[in-house]
Design a protein around this motif. Structure first.
Motif, PDB file in Angstrom:
ATOM      1  N   GLN A  48     -72.753-130.473 -75.234  1.00  0.00           N
ATOM      2  CA  GLN A  48     -72.416-130.098 -76.606  1.00  0.00           C
ATOM      3  C   GLN A  48     -70.904-130.033 -76.827  1.00  0.00           C
ATOM      4  OE1 GLN A  48     -74.271-126.498 -77.967  1.00  0.00           O
ATOM      5  NE2 GLN A  48     -73.598-126.779 -80.086  1.00  0.00           N
ATOM      6  N   THR A  61     -70.938-131.418 -86.870  1.00  0.00           N
ATOM      7  CA  THR A  61     -71.107-131.790 -85.467  1.00  0.00           C
ATOM      8  C   THR A  61     -72.219-130.989 -84.803  1.00  0.00           C
ATOM      9  OG1 THR A  61     -68.759-132.373 -85.307  1.00  0.00           O
ATOM     10  CG2 THR A  61     -69.934-131.971 -83.248  1.00  0.00           C
ATOM     11  N   ASN A  62     -72.271-129.695 -85.075  1.00  0.00           N
ATOM     12  CA  ASN A  62     -73.308-128.856 -84.467  1.00  0.00           C
ATOM     13  C   ASN A  62     -74.703-129.250 -84.918  1.00  0.00           C
ATOM     14  OD1 ASN A  62     -71.440-127.327 -83.042  1.00  0.00           O
ATOM     15  ND2 ASN A  62     -71.217-125.806 -84.673  1.00  0.00           N
ATOM     16  N   ASP A  66     -77.800-130.853 -82.732  1.00  0.00           N
ATOM     17  CA  ASP A  66     -79.134-130.259 -82.729  1.00  0.00           C
ATOM     18  C   ASP A  66     -80.189-131.260 -83.167  1.00  0.00           C
ATOM     19  OD1 ASP A  66     -80.844-127.727 -82.619  1.00  0.00           O
ATOM     20  OD2 ASP A  66     -81.209-128.417 -84.674  1.00  0.00           O
TER      21      ASP A  66
END
Length: 245
Positions: A48, A61-62, A66
């Protein structure tokens, strides 16, 4: 996770396993647990943090990470190893139960008596427990292989993925850290899992074939030793080795 504790528990299974079972246990620890602990965890440790997208939109981005990695490979393999090794404890627990019954029987009727010649011998209920554990292990192996293929669409990790989930402003390009190395480890772990499935299937056929030969010999001995007319109780000596717990 304390894999040494799991190794200590499974080491007792070797005493009650067939040759295929011992090979399966060696493959699990050498080619799966050892590779998982020593190398695979480090390869995915930066998955990550080094997942880069060509946007500065907060949260994009997160959420893209996910979306493409709903569950980490490393966590999925950890669950797989736990689920495929736990059925082996059924055999160990059944042997402990037999030993407890045998001790109680000897305490009640004398040390010269006993319920079992060898509590760890695979006959009767223990044979069924061992066979059931093989079916469960095979089911979990195939299930997790399907989940890995279903979640990631293939076992190969791409170098670049495109994401347009909110709050991304448009279609953005994201780049996975060390995709080639992760793909190699994925193929290795999948191959080891397939080998374990093959060993389980071979052991199932071996147990069934050996039991059929044993029952055939037992039936031949009873038939040749005494000519008995067909009665309801004639089948009991044949089915007793299967039903005896």
């Amino acid at each position: 996770m304390d894999w040494k504790f799991l190794e200590g528990l499974l080491s007792g299974v070797n005493k009650y396993s067939t040759a295929f079972g011992r090979i399966w246990l060696s493959v699990v620890f050498v080619f799966r647990v050892l590779v998982f602990v020593v190398a695979a965890e480090r390869v995915w440790s930066d998955d990550q943090g080094h997942f880069d997208c060509n946007t500065r939109q907060p949260g994009c981005t997160n959420l893209c990470f996910d979306y493409f990695f709903p569950i980490s490979h490393i966590r999925l393999w950890a669950l797989q190893l736990i689920f495929v090794t736990c059925p082996s404890f059924m055999v160990v627990l059944h042997v402990f139960y037999r030993k407890k019954r045998d001790r109680e029987y000897r305490a009640k009727h004398g040390e010269d008596t006993g319920l079992y010649d060898n509590p760890g011998q695979k006959h009767g209920g223990l044979w069924w427990t061992y066979l059931m554990s093989l079916f469960i292990k095979t089911f979990f192996e195939i299930t997790f292989l399907y989940l890995l293929h279903y979640v990631y669409e293939s076992f190969r990790l791409p170098r670049k993925v495109q994401c347009d989930v909110k709050p991304c402003p448009n279609l953005v390009d994201c780049y996975i850290s060390r995709p080639t190395e992760k793909t190699v480890f994925t193929y290795f772990m999948v191959g080891a899992s397939v080998v374990c499935v093959v060993l389980n299937v071979c052991e199932i056929f071996y147990l069934v074939a050996f039991r059929m030969v044993t029952l055939k010999r037992t039936g031949s001995v009873h038939t040749s030793s005494r000519k008995v007319q067909a009665e309801p109780g004639l089948l009991f000596p044949l089915i007793q080795p299967i039903l005896f717990i």
